[in-house]
Design an enzyme around this catalytic site. Structure first.
Site: not given
Length: 316
Positions: A159, A254, A284
């Site tokens: 991320s 995501d 995610h």
């Protein structure tokens, strides 16, 4: 592709826990809520051969790093991985991704180092990035003391950590940071403009929301002008050619799926050796949900096996 049942269950557990979206409260409340979620999402901490914490010199004071030596890692000249945790540049710490770091250390027979880099909004861009670069310089400059091979240092992150890893890989390419052998990007944030279609498809109801992602970004950047800076949006770099070989993992459900895929496709187009792995039924953050999502360890295992092969070839 429908949601993986494990991912669906993880989302249901998150909804049942309640709590306000991060953007509805303070930064302190967001950090506390994130820390409180670890026991319900992550599995038990996997033993490693050794763990220690140190403080190293950073550009604006000391930076704490955690060092895991994996079971099976060489005592000297081991492959090494700098792991940069996710959390939108605002939340996350050495514990939030400790499960992943331990897995990578053991599965990759590696030494994994994670820095507790400075977070926004107290420390906006490029503060956290500077701390990550300092950790890489420490690894390269103290390889003998750490028992690692300076030519087999790789970077990884998920991320926002994937964002920092992608940027650090380009800085290393340009000689602005020590050389890197490889990069592992797990559902990376690569385009802070946040205009990709996956923001529409998965903007709500799949864990990380578009509103939360905008809240993260707006606390990270100093001004809107930073959004177009490639050190915030590495997808916007003029070229990715010459970057280290890459393993990119994408979660299908995501909001970051499209920009992560676009970054991987640019790497490939610019001649960077690439493995692009899609997990179409996942959400995610799934790699940090090992207690509920079987694919979490599977994804890390694939990344570790790829890293092992990459760094073995370079050592040979």
């Amino acid at each position: 592709m429908t949601l993986d049942p494990d991912a669906q269950r993880a989302l249901e557990i998150g909804r049942a826990a309640g709590g306000e979206p991060f953007e509805n409260g303070s930064v302190a409340a967001a950090r506390a809520a994130y820390i409180a979620s670890f026991p319900t999402q992550q599995g038990d901490r996997e033993p490693v051969a050794a763990t220690e914490q140190r403080q190293i010199d950073g550009p604006n004071g000391p930076v704490t790093i955690r060092i895991h030596r994996g079971i099976g890692a060489a005592r000297m000249g081991a492959r090494a991985l700098l792991y940069l945790h996710g959390g939108g540049w605002v939340i996350g710490n050495l514990d939030s991704h400790d499960e992943i770091c331990r897995w990578l250390a053991n599965l990759g027979n590696a030494v994994v180092i994670c820095p507790d880099y400075r977070l926004a909004p107290e420390h906006k861009f490029p503060a956290g990035l500077e701390d990550c670069a300092a950790a890489l310089r420490f690894m390269a400059g103290n390889a003998g003391d750490l028992g690692i091979d300076p030519i087999r240092i790789a970077v990884a992150g998920d991320s926002a950590g994937g964002n920092l890893a992608a940027v650090l890989a380009l800085l290393a390419r340009d000689g602005l940071a020590p050389p890197l052998a490889a990069q592992i990007l797990i559902y990376p944030n690569t385009d802070a403009r946040q205009t990709a279609d996956s923001y529409r498809r998965f903007g709500d109801g799949f864990g990380l929301t578009a509103a939360t992602m905008a809240w993260f970004r707006d606390r990270y950047v100093r001004t809107p002008d930073d959004i177009a800076d490639w050190r915030v949006s590495p997808l916007l770099a003029s070229s990715l050619a010459g970057a280290p070989s890459a393993f990119v993992a994408i979660a299908g459900h995501d909001i970051l799926a499209d920009e992560g895929t676009a970054h991987a496709e640019r790497l490939r187009a610019d001649g960077v050796p690439l493995v692009l792995r899609h997990w179409p039924g996942q959400i995610h953050g799934f790699v940090s949900m090992g207690r509920h999502i079987l694919a979490a360890r599977q994804a890390v295992s694939e990344a570790a096996a790829w890293l092992h092969a990459q760094t073995r070839a370079q050592a040979d």
